[in-house]
Design a protein around this motif. Structure first.
Motif, short mmCIF file in Angstrom:
data_model
loop_
_atom_site.label_atom_id
_atom_site.label_comp_id
_atom_site.label_asym_id
_atom_site.label_seq_id
_atom_site.Cartn_x
_atom_site.Cartn_y
_atom_site.Cartn_z
N PRO A 183 19.63 1.64 -16.26
CA PRO A 183 19.34 1.49 -17.71
C PRO A 183 19.01 2.65 -18.39
O PRO A 183 18.62 3.54 -17.44
CB PRO A 183 18.12 0.47 -17.69
CG PRO A 183 17.94 0.00 -16.18
CD PRO A 183 18.47 1.16 -15.14
N GLY A 184 19.37 2.81 -19.49
CA GLY A 184 18.82 3.85 -20.29
C GLY A 184 17.62 3.60 -20.95
O GLY A 184 16.77 3.46 -20.17
N TYR A 185 17.40 3.78 -22.34
CA TYR A 185 16.10 3.63 -22.87
C TYR A 185 16.05 2.16 -23.36
O TYR A 185 16.55 1.74 -24.41
CB TYR A 185 16.19 4.58 -24.13
CG TYR A 185 14.78 4.75 -24.45
CD1 TYR A 185 13.59 4.90 -23.71
CD2 TYR A 185 14.43 4.96 -25.79
CE1 TYR A 185 12.41 5.60 -24.24
CE2 TYR A 185 13.22 5.38 -26.44
CZ TYR A 185 12.27 5.65 -25.56
OH TYR A 185 11.04 5.98 -25.96
N ILE A 186 15.15 1.47 -22.74
CA ILE A 186 14.97 -0.16 -22.88
C ILE A 186 13.62 -0.22 -23.70
O ILE A 186 12.84 0.18 -23.08
CB ILE A 186 15.39 -0.76 -21.62
CG1 ILE A 186 16.69 -0.24 -20.80
CG2 ILE A 186 15.49 -2.42 -22.13
CD1 ILE A 186 18.01 -0.59 -21.80
N ASP A 187 13.66 -1.27 -24.42
CA ASP A 187 12.70 -1.39 -25.28
C ASP A 187 11.61 -2.51 -24.51
O ASP A 187 11.90 -3.75 -24.32
CB ASP A 187 12.90 -2.26 -26.49
CG ASP A 187 11.63 -2.19 -27.52
OD1 ASP A 187 10.79 -1.68 -27.16
OD2 ASP A 187 11.94 -2.94 -28.55
N THR A 188 10.86 -2.03 -23.56
CA THR A 188 9.80 -2.62 -22.73
C THR A 188 8.54 -2.26 -22.88
O THR A 188 8.28 -1.10 -23.53
CB THR A 188 10.22 -2.68 -21.40
OG1 THR A 188 10.10 -1.48 -20.67
CG2 THR A 188 11.85 -3.31 -21.11
N VAL A 239 23.66 0.89 -18.00
CA VAL A 239 23.63 0.17 -19.02
C VAL A 239 22.67 1.08 -20.28
O VAL A 239 21.59 0.95 -20.23
CB VAL A 239 22.88 -1.47 -18.93
CG1 VAL A 239 22.94 -2.18 -20.05
CG2 VAL A 239 23.33 -1.68 -17.84
N THR A 240 23.46 1.96 -20.94
CA THR A 240 22.83 3.01 -21.75
C THR A 240 23.16 2.82 -22.98
O THR A 240 22.42 3.99 -23.75
CB THR A 240 23.13 4.17 -20.91
OG1 THR A 240 24.45 4.35 -21.11
CG2 THR A 240 22.88 4.28 -19.33
#
Ligand code: NAD
Length: 245
Positions: A183-188, A239-240
Protein backbone atom coordinates in the motif's frame (compact mmCIF):
# COMPACT_ATOMS: atom_id res chain seq x y z
CA UNK A 1 -16.04 -14.72 -4.41
CA UNK A 2 -14.83 -16.25 -1.17
CA UNK A 3 -17.82 -18.38 -0.17
CA UNK A 4 -16.76 -21.49 1.73
CA UNK A 5 -13.44 -19.87 2.67
CA UNK A 6 -12.19 -19.27 6.18
CA UNK A 7 -10.17 -16.09 6.65
CA UNK A 8 -7.74 -15.25 9.42
CA UNK A 9 -6.84 -11.56 9.41
CA UNK A 10 -4.16 -10.30 11.78
CA UNK A 11 -4.46 -6.64 12.71
CA UNK A 12 -8.15 -7.20 12.02
CA UNK A 13 -9.19 -4.69 14.65
CA UNK A 14 -8.27 -1.54 12.74
CA UNK A 15 -7.59 0.21 9.47
CA UNK A 16 -6.70 -1.99 6.52
CA UNK A 17 -7.14 -5.24 8.50
CA UNK A 18 -10.67 -4.28 9.50
CA UNK A 19 -11.52 -3.36 5.90
CA UNK A 20 -10.13 -6.73 4.75
CA UNK A 21 -12.45 -8.46 7.23
CA UNK A 22 -15.41 -6.48 5.91
CA UNK A 23 -14.71 -7.12 2.22
CA UNK A 24 -13.96 -10.81 2.78
CA UNK A 25 -17.15 -11.28 4.81
CA UNK A 26 -19.10 -9.48 2.06
CA UNK A 27 -17.59 -11.96 -0.44
CA UNK A 28 -18.87 -14.88 1.65
CA UNK A 29 -15.87 -15.91 3.78
CA UNK A 30 -16.15 -16.68 7.46
CA UNK A 31 -13.78 -14.30 9.17
CA UNK A 32 -11.57 -14.46 12.23
CA UNK A 33 -10.36 -10.96 13.10
CA UNK A 34 -7.27 -11.28 15.30
CA UNK A 35 -5.62 -8.35 17.02
CA UNK A 36 -3.44 -7.35 19.95
CA UNK A 37 -6.35 -5.15 20.90
CA UNK A 38 -8.98 -7.78 21.69
CA UNK A 39 -11.78 -5.24 22.08
CA UNK A 40 -11.21 -3.83 18.60
CA UNK A 41 -11.05 -7.35 17.10
CA UNK A 42 -14.42 -8.11 18.69
CA UNK A 43 -15.75 -4.78 17.44
CA UNK A 44 -14.77 -5.79 13.89
CA UNK A 45 -16.56 -9.12 14.28
CA UNK A 46 -19.64 -7.28 15.59
CA UNK A 47 -19.58 -5.01 12.52
CA UNK A 48 -19.74 -8.10 10.32
CA UNK A 49 -23.03 -8.91 12.03
CA UNK A 50 -23.11 -12.69 11.93
CA UNK A 51 -22.18 -15.21 14.60
CA UNK A 52 -19.97 -17.11 12.15
CA UNK A 53 -17.38 -14.29 12.37
CA UNK A 54 -15.31 -13.86 15.53
CA UNK A 55 -12.77 -11.50 17.02
CA UNK A 56 -9.90 -12.99 19.00
CA UNK A 57 -6.83 -11.71 20.84
CA UNK A 58 -3.48 -12.28 19.14
CA UNK A 59 0.06 -11.07 19.68
CA UNK A 60 1.95 -11.84 16.47
CA UNK A 61 5.29 -11.53 18.29
CA UNK A 62 4.46 -14.49 20.53
CA UNK A 63 4.76 -17.99 19.08
CA UNK A 64 2.46 -19.26 21.85
CA UNK A 65 -0.20 -16.72 21.01
CA UNK A 66 -0.01 -17.44 17.27
CA UNK A 67 -0.16 -21.20 17.90
CA UNK A 68 -3.19 -20.74 20.17
CA UNK A 69 -5.06 -18.75 17.51
CA UNK A 70 -4.23 -21.21 14.72
CA UNK A 71 -5.34 -24.10 16.96
CA UNK A 72 -8.43 -22.16 18.07
CA UNK A 73 -9.54 -21.57 14.47
CA UNK A 74 -9.20 -25.28 13.64
CA UNK A 75 -11.07 -26.32 16.79
CA UNK A 76 -13.88 -23.83 16.22
CA UNK A 77 -14.44 -24.38 12.49
CA UNK A 78 -13.08 -27.93 12.07
CA UNK A 79 -10.51 -26.74 9.51
CA UNK A 80 -7.60 -24.35 9.38
CA UNK A 81 -7.91 -20.87 7.91
CA UNK A 82 -7.28 -21.17 4.14
CA UNK A 83 -7.17 -17.46 3.52
CA UNK A 84 -4.65 -15.67 5.75
CA UNK A 85 -3.90 -11.95 5.69
CA UNK A 86 -1.03 -10.53 7.72
CA UNK A 87 -2.02 -6.94 8.37
CA UNK A 88 -0.81 -6.45 11.96
CA UNK A 89 1.82 -3.76 11.89
CA UNK A 90 3.34 -0.80 13.66
CA UNK A 91 5.84 1.92 13.01
CA UNK A 92 8.15 4.03 15.14
CA UNK A 93 9.60 7.37 14.06
CA UNK A 94 13.18 8.47 14.64
CA UNK A 95 16.06 9.64 12.50
CA UNK A 96 18.74 7.00 12.07
CA UNK A 97 21.22 8.90 14.23
CA UNK A 98 18.85 8.76 17.20
CA UNK A 99 17.03 5.48 16.66
CA UNK A 100 17.41 3.14 19.62
CA UNK A 101 17.95 -0.54 19.12
CA UNK A 102 14.71 -1.07 21.00
CA UNK A 103 12.66 1.09 18.59
CA UNK A 104 14.29 -0.62 15.62
CA UNK A 105 13.80 -4.13 17.01
CA UNK A 106 10.22 -3.68 18.14
CA UNK A 107 9.07 -2.76 14.63
CA UNK A 108 11.02 -5.66 13.13
CA UNK A 109 9.50 -7.99 15.75
CA UNK A 110 5.90 -7.09 14.94
CA UNK A 111 6.09 -6.50 11.18
CA UNK A 112 8.64 -9.07 10.03
CA UNK A 113 8.92 -11.73 12.72
CA UNK A 114 5.15 -11.57 13.25
CA UNK A 115 4.55 -12.19 9.54
CA UNK A 116 7.03 -15.09 9.67
CA UNK A 117 5.37 -16.70 12.70
CA UNK A 118 1.81 -16.46 11.40
CA UNK A 119 2.81 -17.63 7.91
CA UNK A 120 4.76 -20.58 9.31
CA UNK A 121 2.12 -21.85 11.71
CA UNK A 122 -0.87 -21.11 9.48
CA UNK A 123 0.72 -22.78 6.44
CA UNK A 124 1.77 -25.79 8.52
CA UNK A 125 -1.88 -26.18 9.51
CA UNK A 126 -2.97 -25.94 5.84
CA UNK A 127 -0.37 -28.56 4.86
CA UNK A 128 -1.45 -30.90 7.65
CA UNK A 129 -5.11 -30.60 6.64
CA UNK A 130 -4.22 -30.67 2.89
CA UNK A 131 -6.50 -27.71 2.22
CA UNK A 132 -4.14 -25.45 0.30
CA UNK A 133 -4.92 -21.78 0.56
CA UNK A 134 -3.48 -18.32 0.26
CA UNK A 135 -1.40 -16.01 2.41
CA UNK A 136 -1.29 -12.28 1.74
CA UNK A 137 1.19 -10.05 3.53
CA UNK A 138 0.95 -6.28 3.95
CA UNK A 139 4.33 -4.90 2.95
CA UNK A 140 4.58 -1.23 1.96
CA UNK A 141 5.77 1.02 -0.84
CA UNK A 142 8.13 2.41 1.83
CA UNK A 143 9.98 -0.92 1.74
CA UNK A 144 10.91 -0.02 -1.84
CA UNK A 145 11.54 3.70 -1.62
CA UNK A 146 12.63 4.03 2.03
CA UNK A 147 11.05 6.51 4.42
CA UNK A 148 13.04 9.20 6.19
CA UNK A 149 12.81 8.65 9.97
CA UNK A 150 11.42 5.12 9.53
CA UNK A 151 14.44 2.95 8.70
CA UNK A 152 12.95 0.31 11.01
CA UNK A 153 9.62 0.27 9.19
CA UNK A 154 11.14 0.45 5.70
CA UNK A 155 13.52 -2.43 6.46
CA UNK A 156 10.76 -4.54 7.97
CA UNK A 157 8.54 -4.10 4.91
CA UNK A 158 11.34 -4.85 2.42
CA UNK A 159 11.87 -7.97 4.53
CA UNK A 160 8.19 -8.89 4.31
CA UNK A 161 8.38 -8.72 0.50
CA UNK A 162 11.48 -10.93 0.32
CA UNK A 163 10.03 -13.31 2.89
CA UNK A 164 6.84 -13.58 0.83
CA UNK A 165 8.79 -14.62 -2.27
CA UNK A 166 10.57 -17.39 -0.35
CA UNK A 167 7.32 -18.56 1.23
CA UNK A 168 5.75 -18.64 -2.24
CA UNK A 169 8.59 -20.85 -3.51
CA UNK A 170 8.44 -23.25 -0.57
CA UNK A 171 4.66 -23.51 -0.34
CA UNK A 172 3.54 -23.46 -3.98
CA UNK A 173 3.77 -27.22 -4.39
CA UNK A 174 1.48 -27.57 -1.37
CA UNK A 175 -1.21 -25.53 -3.09
CA UNK A 176 -0.55 -22.43 -1.03
CA UNK A 177 -0.11 -19.09 -2.82
CA UNK A 178 1.72 -16.22 -1.10
CA UNK A 179 1.62 -12.63 -2.26
CA UNK A 180 2.52 -9.23 -0.89
CA UNK A 181 0.55 -6.00 -1.11
CA UNK A 182 2.42 -2.70 -1.11
CA UNK A 183 0.00 0.00 0.00
CA UNK A 184 0.93 3.65 -0.39
CA UNK A 185 -0.45 6.33 1.90
CA UNK A 186 -3.72 4.98 3.29
CA UNK A 187 -6.09 6.81 5.61
CA UNK A 188 -6.00 4.71 8.81
CA UNK A 189 -5.20 5.25 12.50
CA UNK A 190 -1.56 4.43 11.64
CA UNK A 191 -1.21 7.44 9.34
CA UNK A 192 -3.43 9.74 11.39
CA UNK A 193 -0.44 10.37 13.66
CA UNK A 194 1.60 11.87 10.79
CA UNK A 195 2.50 15.51 11.28
CA UNK A 196 1.35 18.27 8.91
CA UNK A 197 4.96 18.48 7.73
CA UNK A 198 4.96 14.82 6.64
CA UNK A 199 1.57 15.15 4.95
CA UNK A 200 2.77 18.23 3.02
CA UNK A 201 5.88 16.32 1.95
CA UNK A 202 4.04 13.19 0.79
CA UNK A 203 0.93 14.60 -0.92
CA UNK A 204 2.72 16.09 -3.99
CA UNK A 205 4.27 12.67 -4.60
CA UNK A 206 0.89 10.93 -4.93
CA UNK A 207 -0.23 10.99 -8.58
CA UNK A 208 -3.91 10.61 -7.70
CA UNK A 209 -3.50 13.49 -5.21
CA UNK A 210 -5.24 11.91 -2.23
CA UNK A 211 -4.78 9.31 0.49
CA UNK A 212 -6.08 5.82 -0.27
CA UNK A 213 -9.03 4.31 1.55
CA UNK A 214 -8.57 1.05 3.49
CA UNK A 215 -11.26 -0.60 1.32
CA UNK A 216 -9.14 0.10 -1.76
CA UNK A 217 -6.42 -2.12 -0.31
CA UNK A 218 -8.92 -4.66 1.02
CA UNK A 219 -10.42 -5.20 -2.45
CA UNK A 220 -7.01 -6.34 -3.67
CA UNK A 221 -6.54 -8.61 -0.63
CA UNK A 222 -9.89 -10.28 -1.37
CA UNK A 223 -8.94 -10.68 -5.04
CA UNK A 224 -5.55 -12.22 -4.19
CA UNK A 225 -7.21 -14.68 -1.79
CA UNK A 226 -9.79 -15.73 -4.36
CA UNK A 227 -9.61 -18.17 -7.25
CA UNK A 228 -9.61 -15.16 -9.58
CA UNK A 229 -5.92 -14.90 -8.61
CA UNK A 230 -5.30 -18.64 -8.99
CA UNK A 231 -2.11 -18.14 -11.05
CA UNK A 232 -0.61 -15.44 -8.84
CA UNK A 233 2.06 -16.27 -6.32
CA UNK A 234 5.22 -14.51 -5.17
CA UNK A 235 3.85 -11.22 -6.50
CA UNK A 236 4.23 -7.78 -4.94
CA UNK A 237 1.29 -5.64 -5.95
CA UNK A 238 1.21 -1.89 -5.35
CA UNK A 239 -1.91 0.04 -4.31
CA UNK A 240 -0.45 3.51 -4.09
CA UNK A 241 -2.34 5.98 -6.25
CA UNK A 242 1.00 6.36 -8.01
CA UNK A 243 3.03 7.22 -4.90
CA UNK A 244 6.57 6.00 -5.51
CA UNK A 245 6.52 6.23 -9.31
P1 NAD B 1 -3.56 0.31 12.02
O1 NAD B 1 -2.70 0.88 13.08
O2 NAD B 1 -4.87 0.94 11.74
O3 NAD B 1 -3.82 -1.25 12.32
C1 NAD B 1 -2.80 -2.10 12.73
C2 NAD B 1 -3.39 -3.13 13.67
O4 NAD B 1 -2.33 -4.02 14.05
C3 NAD B 1 -3.94 -2.51 14.97
O5 NAD B 1 -5.26 -2.94 15.18
C4 NAD B 1 -3.01 -3.05 16.04
O6 NAD B 1 -3.64 -3.28 17.29
C5 NAD B 1 -2.53 -4.35 15.40
N1 NAD B 1 -1.29 -4.83 16.03
C6 NAD B 1 -0.21 -4.10 16.38
N2 NAD B 1 0.70 -4.89 16.98
C7 NAD B 1 0.19 -6.14 16.98
C8 NAD B 1 0.65 -7.39 17.46
N3 NAD B 1 1.83 -7.52 18.10
N4 NAD B 1 -0.13 -8.48 17.30
C9 NAD B 1 -1.34 -8.37 16.68
N5 NAD B 1 -1.85 -7.20 16.24
C10 NAD B 1 -1.08 -6.11 16.38
O7 NAD B 1 -2.65 0.27 10.72
P2 NAD B 1 -3.03 0.10 9.18
O8 NAD B 1 -2.70 1.38 8.53
O9 NAD B 1 -4.34 -0.53 9.01
O10 NAD B 1 -1.90 -0.93 8.74
C11 NAD B 1 -2.17 -2.28 8.44
C12 NAD B 1 -0.97 -2.87 7.74
O11 NAD B 1 -0.76 -2.20 6.50
C13 NAD B 1 0.31 -2.72 8.54
O12 NAD B 1 1.12 -3.86 8.37
C14 NAD B 1 0.95 -1.51 7.90
O13 NAD B 1 2.35 -1.49 8.08
C15 NAD B 1 0.56 -1.70 6.46
N6 NAD B 1 0.60 -0.48 5.68
C16 NAD B 1 -0.15 0.60 6.03
C17 NAD B 1 -0.06 1.76 5.27
C18 NAD B 1 -0.88 2.99 5.57
O14 NAD B 1 -0.63 4.02 4.92
N7 NAD B 1 -1.81 2.96 6.49
C19 NAD B 1 0.81 1.81 4.17
C20 NAD B 1 1.56 0.69 3.87
C21 NAD B 1 1.46 -0.45 4.62
Amino acid sequence: MLSGRLALVTGGGSGIGRAVCQVMAREGARVVAADLNEASAKETAALLASAEHVGVPLDVTSEESVAAVVRGVRDRYGAPADCVVNSAGITGFSFLKDMSLETFSHVIDVNLKGTFLVTKLASNAMIEAKTGGSITNMASILGKIGAISQCNYSASKAGVEAFTRTAAKELGRKGIRCNAILPGYIDTPMTSIASDKIIKMVMPLIILARKGRPEEVAELAAFLASDRASYMTGASVEVTGGYGL
